[in-house]
Structure formats: C-alpha cells, structure tokens
Design an enzyme around this catalytic site. Sequence first.
Site, mmCIF file in Angstrom:
data_model
loop_
_atom_site.group_PDB
_atom_site.id
_atom_site.type_symbol
_atom_site.label_atom_id
_atom_site.label_comp_id
_atom_site.label_asym_id
_atom_site.label_seq_id
_atom_site.Cartn_x
_atom_site.Cartn_y
_atom_site.Cartn_z
ATOM 1 N N CYS B 16 -28.693 -2.579 -14.623
ATOM 2 C CA CYS B 16 -29.588 -2.136 -15.701
ATOM 3 C C CYS B 16 -30.319 -0.870 -15.276
ATOM 4 C CB CYS B 16 -30.606 -3.221 -16.009
ATOM 5 S SG CYS B 16 -31.536 -3.697 -14.560
ATOM 6 N N CYS B 19 -32.969 -0.679 -12.610
ATOM 7 C CA CYS B 19 -32.604 -0.685 -11.184
ATOM 8 C C CYS B 19 -32.819 0.702 -10.578
ATOM 9 C CB CYS B 19 -31.138 -1.061 -10.980
ATOM 10 S SG CYS B 19 -30.683 -2.616 -11.730
ATOM 11 N N ASP B 432 23.710 5.484 10.139
ATOM 12 C CA ASP B 432 23.995 4.064 10.180
ATOM 13 C C ASP B 432 24.710 3.730 8.862
ATOM 14 O OD1 ASP B 432 23.919 1.572 11.284
ATOM 15 O OD2 ASP B 432 22.054 1.018 10.278
ATOM 16 N N ASP B 631 17.313 2.427 8.994
ATOM 17 C CA ASP B 631 16.325 1.864 8.081
ATOM 18 C C ASP B 631 14.911 1.849 8.658
ATOM 19 O OD1 ASP B 631 16.397 -0.146 9.920
ATOM 20 O OD2 ASP B 631 17.531 -1.540 8.677
ATOM 21 N N ASP B 635 16.617 -0.127 13.695
ATOM 22 C CA ASP B 635 17.160 0.925 14.554
ATOM 23 C C ASP B 635 16.091 1.580 15.422
ATOM 24 O OD1 ASP B 635 19.544 0.606 13.058
ATOM 25 O OD2 ASP B 635 18.633 1.811 11.485
#
Lengths: 117, 746
Positions: B16, B19, B432, B631, B635
């Site tokens: 509010c 505050c 790979d 990946d 590896d």
Amino acid sequence: MFIINLLGIALIGFIVWWFWLYRSKDAVAVTENLSIRVENGVYQPTRIEIQANQASTLHFLRVDETPCAGQVIFPDLEISEDLPLNKVFSVELPALAPGEYDFHCQMQMYRGVVIAK
Amino acid sequence: MREAHQQELLIEGAGCASCVGKIEAALKAVDGVERAEMNFAQRTVSVDGNASMDLLMAAVEKAGYNAKPMNAKNEEGVLDEKERADHAYYKRLIRETAIALTLGIPLMVYSLFAGEMTITTQTEQGVWLVIGVVTGVVLYISGKHFFVGAWNSFRNHSANMDTLIALGTGTAWVYSMVVVLLPWAVPELARHVYFEATAMIIGLIDLGLALELKARGRTSLAIKRLIGLQAQTASVIRDGVEVDIAIDQVLAEDIVRVRPGERIPVDGLITEGHTSIDESMLTGEPMPVEKQLDDEVVAGTINQTGSIMFRATRVGKDTALAQIINMVKRAQNSKPPIGRLADVISSYFVPVVMIIAVVSALVWLNFGPHPAVALAIVSATTVLIIACPCALGLATPMSVMVGVGKAAEAGVLIRNGEALQTASKITAMILDKTGTITAGRPKVTDIVPSGQFQEAEILRLAASLEMGSEHPLALSIVESAQELNLNLEKAEEFNAITGHGVEAVVGGKQLLFGNAKLMRDRKIELHNYQDQAQLFAAEAKTPMYFAVDGEFAGLIAVADPIKEDAIEAIKRLQHSGIRVVMLTGDNANTAKAVAEKVGITEVFAEVLPDQKAEKVAALQAEGEVVGMTGDGINDAPALALANVGFAIGTGTDVAIESADITLMRGSLHGLADAIAVSKATLRNIKQNLFGAFIYNAAGIPFAAGVLYPFFGLLLSPVIAGAAMAFSSLTVVTNANRLRLFKAENH
C-alpha cells in the site's frame, strides 16, 4: 650544449626510474567500506591488498565517463565486468593463492593490482 | 571511507502507498543516508549516502519488508544507463571539439596563407599574447581531461594516452608562450609560435574520441540483443492468485503462466498445457519446437501457440540465457594469445615514446640546422602526438568483441579468446558418429530370429534387459517394445560390459546382448548370422547379437538416421581444408557405411569410450591441430585433450562449461560456422595489429624527422594529431566490418 645533453640524459633516466624501476610498496587493504574510484585515468587506490585463500569483494565506483573506464578486466581470473557510472559495483573474487593479480580497463590505460597475502 | 553515492533497492511486500513513508523513514534513520525516495509503482527505493547496502537492507527488513540490491542487477538497465552515459560523453566531446577547432582552423588557415607565425615586432607580440591566452583557455576547456588524467597517471607511476597528448600539446603551448613573453630567451629564427597546432591537436583528438565512442557502441550490438531477450516481468501464481512481478522477484519452484506470443521469463518444466516454442534466438534453429508436460522451457524463447504453466527451475543468474550472456561477455573480454605481444608492447609503449621524444629533441639540438630549438620542439611534440597506444590496445579486444558476438548470434558459444584463435587453426576434425553425424535417436529396423523365439519375444526380452541401460541403442530397443505394448519384465544382475554390450537375468533366463566380440568371448556360436550382420552394416545399420542361456537367439538391427544437413556441412569443412575423421564405438562395417554416405574417408571404428582421447592424441602426434566434436558429456576426456573441444547441443540442452566451443543447435553447420567466424576474427585481429604496429613503427620515426636529412621533410604536429585521432577509429571501424560476416548459406 653539454648541460642540455646532460639534462636530456637525466630526463631519460628519470623516465626509466619513475615508470619502470620504481616499485610502490603501499597497498590498501580491502574492507567493506573501501571503494576503488575509477576517475581521471586511474584506479584509486591502485594497489589493493586482500587475504589469500579466501573469497573477497571489491567495490568499484566509476565516476569517469571515458568508455575505457566502463569495463574492468581481471585477465588471470577470467573476470570482466561493466562498471555503471556513479554507482558502486561489486566484483566478487574467488579465493586466490598468494600473489599479484593485475586488473585493467579494456585498453590497459587504467591499471591496478590486487595483492593476495 | 566509502564515499557518498546512489544505491537502489527493490522492495518486496510493500502493498500500500502508506508503506512508502515507513520505508523511507526507516532508511533515512540509517547512519550516512542523505536521501531516500521510494517509487511505489516500481517498488524501488533510491538512496543517496555512504551507508552500506547491508545496513540499508537490514533497515528495510526491520520495518517489515524485504529488500534486494538492484545495483547493476538488471543487465538491460545497466546497458541503457551505459548508453545514456556514453551519449552524454559524446555530446561533451563534440562540444569540446567545436570549441578547439573554432580557434584552431582560422589560425591554421592564417599560418598556411598569411605567413609565418613568428614574432618580430611588439605589435605581433601583443597580438600573439592575446591568442596565446585564448589558446590556454581552450586548452583548459577542451583538453582539461587529458591533463588531469596525465597527472593522475604520473602520480601512480604509470603513463597512458593522456600523458602523450598532455605532454605534446603542453610542450607546444609552453614553448609558444615563452616565445611570446620572453622572446629574447629564444634565438631569433626560432621565435615561432604553435598555438594553431595546440588547438587543432586537442580538437582533432576529441573528435577522434567522439567518433570512436560511436563506433564502439556498435561492437556490442550482439550482447545487447542477447540481453534484450530477457523478459522484464513474469506472471506468477502465488497463493492461488496470478500476479505480475519483476523478473528478479521470480523464485525457483514458482508456478509461472505464459500466454501465446509471450517470452518465457525463467527456465522451468511444463506442468500444464502444451505449445510450440520458438527457440531460434538461442539455438539458431528456425523451426519451432513442440513442448508438452514435463518438457523444459528456457528463458528468452517465445511461446507461440498454447498457454502453458510451468514450474520455475532456474531463475536469475542461473538461467541458461543468463549463463550464455555471462559466457559471451566473459569471452568478449578475453584475449587470444595473438594479442599478448600487443599487451606487452602497450605496457612499455608510452615511456618508450617519451624517451624517443627526448632523444629526438637532443639530436635536433646537437645536429639540426637553424632554428634547431624550434625544430627540436616540433619533432618532440610530433613524436608525442603521433604515437598511438590506443590503436594497439584496441586492435585485439574490438575484433574479439564483434567476432564472439557474431558467433553467439549464430548459436555458437565460444568460451574464450584462446579457443577462438585455436579454432581458426584446426587442421583435423574428429566427429563422433552418434548424436553428431546421426540424429542420436536410433530405431529398430530389423529382427532376425534364429528359430528358438519369435521376433516379438526377442524384442520383449531384449527390451527388458536394456531397461537398465542409458545407451542410445538401448533406448531405441525399449521404445520399439513399448510401441508394440509388449510386457517388459524386471532385469536382475544387470551388468554393462563397457563398449561391448550388456547381460542380465530376466524371468530366470540368462540374457546376453551386444557385439560379435562379446559373443566370441562368451563362446557363443553365431552360425552364418555374421553374414547377415555384415549386410545390415553395409546398409549403415548397427547389428546386435542376442543370446539366451548361452545360445544365439537372434539378430537385432538398429539404424540411426543421418542428420539432414550433415553431408553438406561436412563438405563445407572439407572444402576449407580440414581433414574430417569419424569416430565411433560402432562396428567397422556400419561405421564405414555411414562414413561413405556423408563423404568421410577416415574412420576410427569400435573405439571404446576411454579410447577416444587416444585417437585425439594420435592425430595430434601426426602434427594436426585437432578439433573434437561430441555431446559434451560422454566425450569429456577427448574434448578436453583436443586442441578445441566442440560440444554439440540439441536444442537448448547444452553443457555450456564442458567445451571450448558449444554449438547450441544440433546441426553440423554450426561447426563450420564456428570455424569460419574464428578465421574471420583472427584475420581481422591480424589486420588491426598490423595496422597499429605499422602506423606506430612508421609514424614515430617520421615524426622524429628521419626523412629530414634526405628530403627536408618534417611532419607537422597538426597532421600527427589527425593521424593519431583517426588511427584508433580505423581499428574500431575495421573490427565493425566483422559484423557484416555471414556464414555460408545453409
């Protein structure tokens, strides 16, 4: 002419000593309240002392508008950070082995050193 | 002591307007706070003073709210701020340029057309005194920053560009003022003033800095684009209510709602709904990706079709996007080895130039013709002004900045400058097979029973056995069984025989599944099924042998489709002179068949996982600079040993830290792009370094007057100023050319 030549040689000697041979021993220990000011071409203070083997934080306050001042790089630590203008920015350093670690701006015009002891 | 400065906090729990006063009062009560103002709409407080952030946060918490520091947390905000600061500095430099050139240009025109700027009469002395004072004021207004910088550096035992400019212009102005005020102290022929040079040099260097600033802004466009992908707000369900909050307030485990067309704010797993998501901005993959329950969504990507809810798993600096931004920023500021020589030279450069200036002046004074004093001053000033440490300092970082950014735009994340440089030198590339050349999603294509069991039973038993394995081939068998709704049983005593196969007990039967070597080792008779296996292998299928209770039971063939664009991408690599080698754990015949299909002639087949690194070492021993693509997880040792390890990602599931270069998408074109961009960047760095070295190596002796004895030529300090100002601009502009780099069409 002899005196002029002598003065010239003395000037060269002074340049060599001042910029290369002189080794400052003053280093400022890092604290929570210490800000490293980036202003007018230099880091102030230039030599910062930290505790070796424990992580530490450096607070930078950049008040220099030059783009070169906008970045601080710790090449050995693979750290590079953008420094905002007029705001404190904290750079976290990992625990470092005892030794000296340079930091500088992108073009290496601004230079400083962290001394881990 | 820490100095007064501005800090900003983000306030949580301020519901509010009342505050506001409470929070401001709490902050103002902290020692050292000079001002505290809250922006209720944004829930931020701006605090001036020298209090530490911890004290400020504690005060807000004591008042009943939560506070987080905002300083430099929001990358986009920092960039905006940086742009504003740069723009203000640019305007200042242009203003200073205008002031300096307004004085410098008329004086230079006068010196060119109206005659020598010397002092022979008292009237001339008076006029030049006024001009000298005006030049001093201009020097103060337009060049003060050079002098302050030079002095500060000097006090710290360092020297930089400011030192050279301040010394050069300062020497010219002081000498001229000596001529004006104490003409008798200078030989008659040397009574020349250099006010036009002083003003012109300062003006031109300010102009060069301004243009360089603009050009520099363009070098960081790529990172700006990445940062721009971050959403600013998120719709989060809290206490059953949907609330819009700032992105840095999203917590892990929060349930986030994203509607069609909105950007995904943080990383998470879908808990409700299904959709398609455009991930092209991160992966370079143009096709949207379908997402459903439990699928991962990644911050920065755009939700296209459906409304979804997801549980946040990674927020703030932990999101994949934040890590990518961080990695790109880090890489952009890292130096490849090629730049190290320039760094070493830069660190000695300015004092060396100062020494050359002194030596040059001494030589002129000792051996120069009349007026030796004036010539000595001109040569020393020109040496100081023409030398440009900035061009050397900028040569490498500017190109790296643009090159790494350009790569990131293509979905290629380069870890650091060293990886960038080495990638440009790769002579051999190991690929790979599974997941790199092929899609990594094998499917069962054939089942050949020996007669003891039916096809479905063989598949059911094999799938039950493979349930415990994570191998891609195992997954394909399990998936095929599940598609046929076969009832799988629990496997016991499961044992993976690395590189060869698996064994276990299912339903009381001892099952063995793997390659021919495994069968031979276990003395299982394969009859003539090896011929059939070879036929499968020749069709690029992977044959696997299945045995039950020590008897051969059947053959299962699995094929992993080759990626659509693999053939073309491999051709690109080969055309750029790279030796492409395929590596696989698969049998030699299958490997050969796949290799033939994609145009690879060298194959390392039947390689066990721990032998991959040995193959890398073998190629290195042949003198090759080896790139290894895998990946990123299985590896790891081979990737680490290779000169450059490439982790090929699928979608956004990337192991960012595992390789030197990470390809965000699965396409091998990313590999060719990475190498192409590395080569282009290295070429650009070399051009910059060559230009900067040659400029300084030729310019400094020329400025010192080495050509004077032969041709009577001595460079004007004004020309030196212009050359210096535009040398670093040239470097930045050349680096910006890299932005035009385009990977080959694919």
